[in-house]
Design a protein around this motif. Structure first.
Motif, PDB file in Angstrom:
ATOM      1  N   PRO A  53      17.293 -50.291  26.348  1.00  0.00           N
ATOM      2  CA  PRO A  53      18.523 -50.427  27.127  1.00  0.00           C
ATOM      3  C   PRO A  53      19.558 -51.340  26.466  1.00  0.00           C
ATOM      4  CG  PRO A  53      16.759 -51.675  28.142  1.00  0.00           C
ATOM      5  CD  PRO A  53      16.144 -50.894  27.005  1.00  0.00           C
ATOM      6  N   LEU A  54      19.116 -52.165  25.552  1.00  0.00           N
ATOM      7  CA  LEU A  54      20.030 -53.069  24.875  1.00  0.00           C
ATOM      8  C   LEU A  54      21.070 -52.306  24.061  1.00  0.00           C
ATOM      9  CD1 LEU A  54      20.729 -56.012  24.337  1.00  0.00           C
ATOM     10  CD2 LEU A  54      19.170 -55.952  22.392  1.00  0.00           C
ATOM     11  N   THR A  55      20.681 -51.192  23.466  1.00  0.00           N
ATOM     12  CA  THR A  55      21.601 -50.399  22.663  1.00  0.00           C
ATOM     13  C   THR A  55      22.778 -49.914  23.506  1.00  0.00           C
ATOM     14  OG1 THR A  55      19.738 -49.666  21.315  1.00  0.00           O
ATOM     15  CG2 THR A  55      21.776 -48.407  21.136  1.00  0.00           C
ATOM     16  N   ALA A  56      22.498 -49.385  24.670  1.00  0.00           N
ATOM     17  CA  ALA A  56      23.561 -48.902  25.548  1.00  0.00           C
ATOM     18  C   ALA A  56      24.430 -50.059  26.037  1.00  0.00           C
ATOM     19  CB  ALA A  56      22.964 -48.154  26.737  1.00  0.00           C
ATOM     20  N   ARG A  57      23.827 -51.173  26.352  1.00  0.00           N
ATOM     21  CA  ARG A  57      24.591 -52.331  26.813  1.00  0.00           C
ATOM     22  C   ARG A  57      25.525 -52.852  25.738  1.00  0.00           C
ATOM     23  NH1 ARG A  57      21.091 -56.621  30.043  1.00  0.00           N
ATOM     24  NH2 ARG A  57      23.177 -57.441  30.130  1.00  0.00           N
ATOM     25  N   VAL A  58      25.044 -52.920  24.510  1.00  0.00           N
ATOM     26  CA  VAL A  58      25.881 -53.380  23.397  1.00  0.00           C
ATOM     27  C   VAL A  58      27.050 -52.423  23.196  1.00  0.00           C
ATOM     28  CG1 VAL A  58      25.960 -53.733  20.893  1.00  0.00           C
ATOM     29  CG2 VAL A  58      24.067 -54.678  22.225  1.00  0.00           C
ATOM     30  N   ASP A  65      28.838 -59.785  19.063  1.00  0.00           N
ATOM     31  CA  ASP A  65      27.978 -59.680  17.888  1.00  0.00           C
ATOM     32  C   ASP A  65      26.641 -60.377  18.072  1.00  0.00           C
ATOM     33  OD1 ASP A  65      29.919 -58.242  16.542  1.00  0.00           O
ATOM     34  OD2 ASP A  65      30.861 -60.047  15.744  1.00  0.00           O
ATOM     35  N   ASN A  66      26.431 -60.993  19.233  1.00  0.00           N
ATOM     36  CA  ASN A  66      25.191 -61.715  19.456  1.00  0.00           C
ATOM     37  C   ASN A  66      24.740 -61.536  20.903  1.00  0.00           C
ATOM     38  OD1 ASN A  66      23.033 -63.411  19.507  1.00  0.00           O
ATOM     39  ND2 ASN A  66      24.116 -65.214  18.815  1.00  0.00           N
ATOM     40  N   PHE A  67      23.909 -60.540  21.133  1.00  0.00           N
ATOM     41  CA  PHE A  67      23.349 -60.301  22.455  1.00  0.00           C
ATOM     42  C   PHE A  67      21.998 -60.986  22.602  1.00  0.00           C
ATOM     43  CE2 PHE A  67      26.477 -57.476  23.854  1.00  0.00           C
ATOM     44  CZ  PHE A  67      26.156 -56.972  25.098  1.00  0.00           C
ATOM     45  N   GLY A  68      21.585 -61.687  21.596  1.00  0.00           N
ATOM     46  CA  GLY A  68      20.259 -62.291  21.591  1.00  0.00           C
ATOM     47  C   GLY A  68      20.177 -63.532  22.447  1.00  0.00           C
ATOM     48  N   VAL A  69      19.142 -64.292  22.223  1.00  0.00           N
ATOM     49  CA  VAL A  69      18.868 -65.496  23.002  1.00  0.00           C
ATOM     50  C   VAL A  69      19.992 -66.516  22.840  1.00  0.00           C
ATOM     51  CG1 VAL A  69      17.249 -67.408  23.288  1.00  0.00           C
ATOM     52  CG2 VAL A  69      16.394 -65.113  22.830  1.00  0.00           C
ATOM     53  N   SER A  70      20.564 -66.605  21.646  1.00  0.00           N
ATOM     54  CA  SER A  70      21.603 -67.610  21.417  1.00  0.00           C
ATOM     55  C   SER A  70      22.989 -67.135  21.834  1.00  0.00           C
ATOM     56  CB  SER A  70      21.625 -68.018  19.940  1.00  0.00           C
ATOM     57  OG  SER A  70      21.902 -66.883  19.136  1.00  0.00           O
ATOM     58  N   GLY A  71      23.121 -65.875  22.253  1.00  0.00           N
ATOM     59  CA  GLY A  71      24.406 -65.351  22.721  1.00  0.00           C
ATOM     60  C   GLY A  71      24.693 -65.768  24.144  1.00  0.00           C
ATOM     61  N   GLN A  72      25.933 -65.562  24.567  1.00  0.00           N
ATOM     62  CA  GLN A  72      26.324 -65.920  25.927  1.00  0.00           C
ATOM     63  C   GLN A  72      25.900 -64.821  26.902  1.00  0.00           C
ATOM     64  OE1 GLN A  72      30.457 -66.890  26.101  1.00  0.00           O
ATOM     65  NE2 GLN A  72      30.321 -68.398  24.478  1.00  0.00           N
ATOM     66  N   THR A  73      25.804 -65.190  28.159  1.00  0.00           N
ATOM     67  CA  THR A  73      25.415 -64.227  29.187  1.00  0.00           C
ATOM     68  C   THR A  73      26.636 -63.415  29.630  1.00  0.00           C
ATOM     69  OG1 THR A  73      25.772 -65.857  30.935  1.00  0.00           O
ATOM     70  CG2 THR A  73      23.540 -65.668  30.048  1.00  0.00           C
ATOM     71  N   PRO A  74      26.426 -62.210  30.147  1.00  0.00           N
ATOM     72  CA  PRO A  74      27.549 -61.392  30.600  1.00  0.00           C
ATOM     73  C   PRO A  74      28.268 -62.028  31.795  1.00  0.00           C
ATOM     74  CG  PRO A  74      25.513 -60.106  30.561  1.00  0.00           C
ATOM     75  CD  PRO A  74      25.150 -61.514  30.268  1.00  0.00           C
ATOM     76  N   SER A  75      29.575 -61.824  31.857  1.00  0.00           N
ATOM     77  CA  SER A  75      30.340 -62.345  32.993  1.00  0.00           C
ATOM     78  C   SER A  75      30.018 -61.554  34.265  1.00  0.00           C
ATOM     79  CB  SER A  75      31.838 -62.279  32.700  1.00  0.00           C
ATOM     80  OG  SER A  75      32.225 -60.950  32.413  1.00  0.00           O
ATOM     81  N   HIS A  76      29.724 -60.261  34.112  1.00  0.00           N
ATOM     82  CA  HIS A  76      29.380 -59.390  35.232  1.00  0.00           C
ATOM     83  C   HIS A  76      28.178 -58.528  34.833  1.00  0.00           C
ATOM     84  CE1 HIS A  76      33.586 -60.457  35.927  1.00  0.00           C
ATOM     85  NE2 HIS A  76      33.275 -60.358  37.212  1.00  0.00           N
ATOM     86  N   PRO A  77      26.970 -59.080  34.912  1.00  0.00           N
ATOM     87  CA  PRO A  77      25.785 -58.357  34.440  1.00  0.00           C
ATOM     88  C   PRO A  77      25.517 -57.054  35.196  1.00  0.00           C
ATOM     89  CG  PRO A  77      25.146 -60.408  35.520  1.00  0.00           C
ATOM     90  CD  PRO A  77      26.635 -60.407  35.420  1.00  0.00           C
ATOM     91  N   GLU A  78      25.810 -57.026  36.502  1.00  0.00           N
ATOM     92  CA  GLU A  78      25.565 -55.803  37.283  1.00  0.00           C
ATOM     93  C   GLU A  78      26.478 -54.676  36.809  1.00  0.00           C
ATOM     94  OE1 GLU A  78      26.501 -58.712  38.891  1.00  0.00           O
ATOM     95  OE2 GLU A  78      24.525 -59.404  39.484  1.00  0.00           O
ATOM     96  N   LEU A  79      27.725 -55.002  36.511  1.00  0.00           N
ATOM     97  CA  LEU A  79      28.671 -54.008  36.012  1.00  0.00           C
ATOM     98  C   LEU A  79      28.244 -53.498  34.651  1.00  0.00           C
ATOM     99  CD1 LEU A  79      31.323 -52.424  36.097  1.00  0.00           C
ATOM    100  CD2 LEU A  79      32.476 -54.484  35.229  1.00  0.00           C
ATOM    101  N   LEU A  80      27.821 -54.396  33.791  1.00  0.00           N
ATOM    102  CA  LEU A  80      27.353 -54.002  32.462  1.00  0.00           C
ATOM    103  C   LEU A  80      26.143 -53.083  32.567  1.00  0.00           C
ATOM    104  CD1 LEU A  80      27.629 -54.282  29.393  1.00  0.00           C
ATOM    105  CD2 LEU A  80      26.180 -56.309  29.542  1.00  0.00           C
ATOM    106  N   ASP A  81      25.200 -53.427  33.431  1.00  0.00           N
ATOM    107  CA  ASP A  81      24.017 -52.581  33.617  1.00  0.00           C
ATOM    108  C   ASP A  81      24.386 -51.223  34.203  1.00  0.00           C
ATOM    109  OD1 ASP A  81      22.329 -54.492  32.587  1.00  0.00           O
ATOM    110  OD2 ASP A  81      21.769 -55.303  34.546  1.00  0.00           O
ATOM    111  N   TYR A  82      25.285 -51.216  35.193  1.00  0.00           N
ATOM    112  CA  TYR A  82      25.711 -49.961  35.810  1.00  0.00           C
ATOM    113  C   TYR A  82      26.363 -49.042  34.774  1.00  0.00           C
ATOM    114  CZ  TYR A  82      28.496 -46.641  38.404  1.00  0.00           C
ATOM    115  OH  TYR A  82      29.069 -45.479  38.851  1.00  0.00           O
ATOM    116  N   LEU A  83      27.272 -49.591  33.988  1.00  0.00           N
ATOM    117  CA  LEU A  83      27.950 -48.774  32.976  1.00  0.00           C
ATOM    118  C   LEU A  83      26.973 -48.282  31.912  1.00  0.00           C
ATOM    119  CD1 LEU A  83      31.266 -50.794  32.533  1.00  0.00           C
ATOM    120  CD2 LEU A  83      30.994 -48.533  33.594  1.00  0.00           C
ATOM    121  N   ALA A  84      26.019 -49.121  31.524  1.00  0.00           N
ATOM    122  CA  ALA A  84      25.033 -48.719  30.526  1.00  0.00           C
ATOM    123  C   ALA A  84      24.135 -47.603  31.057  1.00  0.00           C
ATOM    124  CB  ALA A  84      24.196 -49.923  30.098  1.00  0.00           C
TER     125      ALA A  84
END
Length: 72
Positions: free
Chosen positions: A3-8, A27-46
């Motif tokens: 699911p990370l591919t679609a989210r990116v 460019d950094n979705f990993g552990v050191s990257g920042q969290t999404p401002s709207h995670p539910e929206l990102l997941d829904y779109l993905a």
């Protein structure tokens, strides 16, 4: 299957359309990257992006026809 591919990808499309991504560090979705401002929206779109057969055209249409895009 990852699911990370679609989210990116969704985040990069959002970044290109709005000038800023749902995740501030595209460019950094990993552990050191920042969290999404709207995670539910990102997941829904993905999820809808994958369910639509990875159709970039449908993803862009869904975003630009949204109220959020018109207000921006």
């Amino acid at each position: 299957e990852n699911p990370l591919t679609a989210r990116v990808f969704v985040n990069r499309v959002w970044l290109n359309l709005f000038g800023r991504g749902l995740v501030p560090t595209p460019d950094n979705f990993g552990v050191s990257g920042q969290t999404p401002s709207h995670p539910e929206l990102l997941d829904y779109l993905a999820v809808t992006f994958v369910e639509d057969g990875w159709s970039v055209k449908n993803l862009i249409r869904q975003i630009v026809l949204s109220r959020v895009y018109r207000l921006d």
